[in-house]
Scaffold this active site. Structure first.
Site: not given
Length: 246
Positions: A25, A42, A136
């Site tokens: 955020d 962004h 991962l």
């Protein structure tokens, strides 16, 4: 007892969370503070994703789940949504080879039917190409809302009851868990939210029943390995009782 995050190694340490989830955020506020449009934030946020994935794999996190785009985000201005879709395309095309080479397995959860056909194809190819990787497990929540996920799980179970495969008495927490989009994954040990906001915004509501939360004031584009390690250090200093008395 708190351990220094810099001492955490990929060895299954009791102080190391197995699964870290992050609500990314602050892109818009980061851009606004610099007099730039939200899309600028962004784009910077994509770089933070790259840093975080690399750091998580290096530290030894097994599962990393990123909240990339919520069902509510479709309500944003059309131009911003279009730019976000372009960034998603670009990220997959540019980063897929490196993620695959570095042993990252990609999984996407959420309603991908709302994406353009070419994005759906990119997501599917990314999952197939990296399916056997084990270093991962990277899950990206796209067009995702936890309430919708739980409703979908309930419908799936209800259909089985309608077909006579189950009775209502057969429904268990484990059955519900296995009907969620995250089936097969452990619940998050640690959830991090950046930008100082202190809510989970319809993200992994079922899965976060006993998750430890860290709310960091840093805006997502500035998030780096140091912030991740600091969150892990906070996690390491907590007692997780899961409702019991230790």
């Amino acid at each position: 007892m708190t351990v220094l995050a810099s001492n955490l190694k990929p060895s299954g340490s009791q102080h190391l969370p197995r699964h870290v989830a992050i609500i990314m955020d602050g892109n818009g506020r980061w851009a606004r503070a610099r007099g730039k449009p939200r899309t600028f934030g962004h784009r910077a946020g994509v770089e933070a994703v790259r840093r975080t994935v690399e750091a998580a794999a290096d530290i030894g996190i097994e599962f990393l789940t990123l909240y990339g785009f919520s069902t509510e985000n479709w309500k944003r201005p059309e131009g911003e949504v279009s730019d976000l879709m372009g960034l998603l395309r670009l990220f997959i095309k540019r980063e897929l080879a490196a993620l695959d080479k570095n042993g990252v397995c990609i999984r996407v959860i959420g309603d991908r039917t709302r994406f353009a056909a070419d994005i759906q194809e990119l997501l599917e190819n990314a999952e197939k190409r990296t399916a056997s990787n084990t270093r991962l497990k990277l899950t990206i929540a796209l067009s995702y809302g936890s309430r919708a996920e739980i409703a979908d799980a309930m419908r799936s179970i209800a259909h089985r009851i309608e077909r006579g495969e189950l009775s209502a008495a057969d429904v268990t927490e484990d059955m519900i868990e296995q009907s969620l989009a995250t089936a097969g994954m452990p619940d998050p040990d640690l959830l991090i939210r950046t930008s100082g906001e202190q809510r989970i915004s319809n993200f992994l509501l079922w899965q976060c029943a006993y998750t430890e939360f860290v709310f960091d004031d840093v805006l997502w584009p500035d998030f780096d390995r140091q912030h991740l390690e600091r969150a892990i250090e906070s996690f390491a200093g907590r007692e997780r009782r899961f409702g019991a008395v230790l």
